[in-house]
Motif scaffolding. Structure first.
Motif, PDB file in Angstrom:
ATOM      1  N   PHE A 116      -4.074   0.146   4.098  1.00 12.19           N
ATOM      2  CA  PHE A 116      -4.960   1.248   3.712  1.00 12.19           C
ATOM      3  C   PHE A 116      -6.279   0.728   3.144  1.00 12.19           C
ATOM      4  O   PHE A 116      -7.340   1.281   3.419  1.00 12.19           O
ATOM      5  CB  PHE A 116      -4.269   2.189   2.725  1.00 12.19           C
ATOM      6  CG  PHE A 116      -3.168   2.991   3.348  1.00 12.19           C
ATOM      7  CD1 PHE A 116      -3.374   3.710   4.522  1.00 12.19           C
ATOM      8  CD2 PHE A 116      -1.911   3.031   2.783  1.00 12.19           C
ATOM      9  CE1 PHE A 116      -2.357   4.445   5.119  1.00 12.19           C
ATOM     10  CE2 PHE A 116      -0.882   3.756   3.373  1.00 12.19           C
ATOM     11  CZ  PHE A 116      -1.105   4.460   4.531  1.00 12.19           C
ATOM     12  N   PHE A 117      -6.227  -0.356   2.368  1.00  6.58           N
ATOM     13  CA  PHE A 117      -7.456  -0.910   1.815  1.00  6.58           C
ATOM     14  C   PHE A 117      -8.336  -1.468   2.930  1.00  6.58           C
ATOM     15  O   PHE A 117      -9.551  -1.271   2.933  1.00  6.58           O
ATOM     16  CB  PHE A 117      -7.139  -1.996   0.785  1.00  6.58           C
ATOM     17  CG  PHE A 117      -8.356  -2.525   0.085  1.00  6.58           C
ATOM     18  CD1 PHE A 117      -9.011  -1.755  -0.858  1.00  6.58           C
ATOM     19  CD2 PHE A 117      -8.844  -3.787   0.388  1.00  6.58           C
ATOM     20  CE1 PHE A 117     -10.135  -2.225  -1.500  1.00  6.58           C
ATOM     21  CE2 PHE A 117      -9.965  -4.266  -0.253  1.00  6.58           C
ATOM     22  CZ  PHE A 117     -10.626  -3.487  -1.199  1.00  6.58           C
ATOM     23  N   GLY A 118      -7.723  -2.169   3.890  1.00 11.39           N
ATOM     24  CA  GLY A 118      -8.482  -2.686   5.027  1.00 11.39           C
ATOM     25  C   GLY A 118      -9.127  -1.574   5.836  1.00 11.39           C
ATOM     26  O   GLY A 118     -10.278  -1.682   6.263  1.00 11.39           O
ATOM     27  N   GLY A 119      -8.388  -0.480   6.058  1.00 12.64           N
ATOM     28  CA  GLY A 119      -8.950   0.670   6.755  1.00 12.64           C
ATOM     29  C   GLY A 119     -10.094   1.297   5.984  1.00 12.64           C
ATOM     30  O   GLY A 119     -11.128   1.681   6.564  1.00 12.64           O
ATOM     31  N   PHE A 120      -9.936   1.399   4.671  1.00 13.63           N
ATOM     32  CA  PHE A 120     -10.997   1.947   3.829  1.00 13.63           C
ATOM     33  C   PHE A 120     -12.256   1.097   3.920  1.00 13.63           C
ATOM     34  O   PHE A 120     -13.369   1.625   4.066  1.00 13.63           O
ATOM     35  CB  PHE A 120     -10.525   2.044   2.373  1.00 13.63           C
ATOM     36  CG  PHE A 120     -11.617   2.388   1.405  1.00 13.63           C
ATOM     37  CD1 PHE A 120     -12.115   3.679   1.326  1.00 13.63           C
ATOM     38  CD2 PHE A 120     -12.162   1.405   0.582  1.00 13.63           C
ATOM     39  CE1 PHE A 120     -13.131   3.999   0.441  1.00 13.63           C
ATOM     40  CE2 PHE A 120     -13.162   1.713  -0.311  1.00 13.63           C
ATOM     41  CZ  PHE A 120     -13.664   3.012  -0.382  1.00 13.63           C
ATOM     42  N   ILE A 121     -12.106  -0.223   3.846  1.00 14.98           N
ATOM     43  CA  ILE A 121     -13.259  -1.126   3.932  1.00 14.98           C
ATOM     44  C   ILE A 121     -13.951  -0.984   5.284  1.00 14.98           C
ATOM     45  O   ILE A 121     -15.183  -0.949   5.364  1.00 14.98           O
ATOM     46  CB  ILE A 121     -12.821  -2.590   3.684  1.00 14.98           C
ATOM     47  CG1 ILE A 121     -12.343  -2.774   2.245  1.00 14.98           C
ATOM     48  CG2 ILE A 121     -13.936  -3.576   4.010  1.00 14.98           C
ATOM     49  CD1 ILE A 121     -13.403  -2.512   1.194  1.00 14.98           C
ATOM     50  N   ALA A 122     -13.176  -0.874   6.360  1.00  7.57           N
ATOM     51  CA  ALA A 122     -13.752  -0.722   7.696  1.00  7.57           C
ATOM     52  C   ALA A 122     -14.595   0.549   7.789  1.00  7.57           C
ATOM     53  O   ALA A 122     -15.724   0.532   8.291  1.00  7.57           O
ATOM     54  CB  ALA A 122     -12.654  -0.715   8.754  1.00  7.57           C
ATOM     55  N   VAL A 123     -14.053   1.647   7.301  1.00  8.03           N
ATOM     56  CA  VAL A 123     -14.786   2.920   7.348  1.00  8.03           C
ATOM     57  C   VAL A 123     -16.004   2.870   6.434  1.00  8.03           C
ATOM     58  O   VAL A 123     -17.082   3.347   6.796  1.00  8.03           O
ATOM     59  CB  VAL A 123     -13.846   4.096   6.992  1.00  8.03           C
ATOM     60  CG1 VAL A 123     -14.618   5.386   6.806  1.00  8.03           C
ATOM     61  CG2 VAL A 123     -12.777   4.255   8.058  1.00  8.03           C
ATOM     62  N   LEU A 124     -15.857   2.278   5.249  1.00  2.97           N
ATOM     63  CA  LEU A 124     -16.976   2.180   4.317  1.00  2.97           C
ATOM     64  C   LEU A 124     -18.123   1.367   4.915  1.00  2.97           C
ATOM     65  O   LEU A 124     -19.289   1.797   4.867  1.00  2.97           O
ATOM     66  CB  LEU A 124     -16.507   1.545   3.002  1.00  2.97           C
ATOM     67  CG  LEU A 124     -17.572   1.355   1.929  1.00  2.97           C
ATOM     68  CD1 LEU A 124     -18.052   2.706   1.412  1.00  2.97           C
ATOM     69  CD2 LEU A 124     -17.014   0.520   0.790  1.00  2.97           C
ATOM     70  N   ILE A 132      -8.141  -4.117   8.950  1.00  2.00           N
ATOM     71  CA  ILE A 132      -6.794  -3.694   8.539  1.00  2.00           C
ATOM     72  C   ILE A 132      -5.866  -4.906   8.463  1.00  2.00           C
ATOM     73  O   ILE A 132      -5.111  -5.060   7.493  1.00  2.00           O
ATOM     74  CB  ILE A 132      -6.255  -2.618   9.499  1.00  2.00           C
ATOM     75  CG1 ILE A 132      -6.991  -1.296   9.249  1.00  2.00           C
ATOM     76  CG2 ILE A 132      -4.753  -2.438   9.355  1.00  2.00           C
ATOM     77  CD1 ILE A 132      -6.759  -0.245  10.307  1.00  2.00           C
ATOM     78  N   LEU A 133      -5.921  -5.783   9.460  1.00  2.00           N
ATOM     79  CA  LEU A 133      -5.076  -6.978   9.439  1.00  2.00           C
ATOM     80  C   LEU A 133      -5.445  -7.910   8.284  1.00  2.00           C
ATOM     81  O   LEU A 133      -4.568  -8.484   7.632  1.00  2.00           O
ATOM     82  CB  LEU A 133      -5.154  -7.713  10.778  1.00  2.00           C
ATOM     83  CG  LEU A 133      -4.471  -7.021  11.953  1.00  2.00           C
ATOM     84  CD1 LEU A 133      -4.756  -7.759  13.253  1.00  2.00           C
ATOM     85  CD2 LEU A 133      -2.977  -6.902  11.721  1.00  2.00           C
ATOM     86  N   CYS A 134      -6.748  -8.049   8.029  1.00  2.00           N
ATOM     87  CA  CYS A 134      -7.177  -8.858   6.872  1.00  2.00           C
ATOM     88  C   CYS A 134      -6.650  -8.257   5.576  1.00  2.00           C
ATOM     89  O   CYS A 134      -6.157  -8.983   4.713  1.00  2.00           O
ATOM     90  CB  CYS A 134      -8.698  -8.946   6.808  1.00  2.00           C
ATOM     91  SG  CYS A 134      -9.401 -10.243   7.799  1.00  2.00           S
ATOM     92  N   GLY A 135      -6.788  -6.958   5.426  1.00  2.00           N
ATOM     93  CA  GLY A 135      -6.273  -6.303   4.235  1.00  2.00           C
ATOM     94  C   GLY A 135      -4.791  -6.536   4.068  1.00  2.00           C
ATOM     95  O   GLY A 135      -4.301  -6.789   2.970  1.00  2.00           O
TER      96      GLY A 135
END
Length: 136
Positions: free
Chosen positions: A13-21, A48-51
């Motif tokens: 979820f954090f990786g997805g958030f960073i991508a969208v941000l 997402i994978l990095c997160g």
């Protein structure tokens, strides 16, 4: 196993958030009116994978059967190998020796700074707890 699953979800979820941000910031401040769908998908999956592996890999430090040096080496190697494979595959790092070595050098410096900072922080916390125990 429960900790692994919980951390996996947090990382994903954090990786997805960073991508969208990052995408939204590029649209707002980069002057883009449209985004490239396949590029967004590729970078989002990478983020997402990095997160995921950046939140799961610190579990080495919870394994009391390993020395701190072993935990640190295993963590660094896991993170660096996974990140380099991912970054080279996605195109975040151009595939040539200079860029790979530069990435490794920067990663070692940043990792060392963070490791020393965390080590000093937890050492200070342990000292405070020991001082409090002596007062009892």
């Amino acid at each position: 196993m429960k900790t692994f699953i919980i951390r996996s979800f947090i990382g994903i979820f954090f990786g997805g958030f960073i991508a969208v941000l990052i995408t939204n910031l590029n649209i707002l401040f980069g002057g883009f009116e449209m985004i490239d769908g396949p590029l967004f998908l590729k970078n989002s999956i990478g983020s997402i994978l990095c997160g995921w592996f950046f939140t799961v890999s610190p579990m080495y430090f919870e394994n009391r059967n390993l020395k701190l040096s072993q935990q640190t080496i295993l963590h660094f190697l896991t993170v660096m190998i996974l990140y380099l494979i991912l970054a080279l595959a996605i195109g975040w790092i151009p595939f040539n020796i200079i860029n790979i070595l530069l990435t490794l050098l920067i990663s070692i410096v940043v990792y060392t700074i963070f490791w020393v900072a965390f080590y000093l922080y937890f050492k200070n916390q342990a000292r405070k707890l020991n001082d409090d125990l002596k007062k009892l």
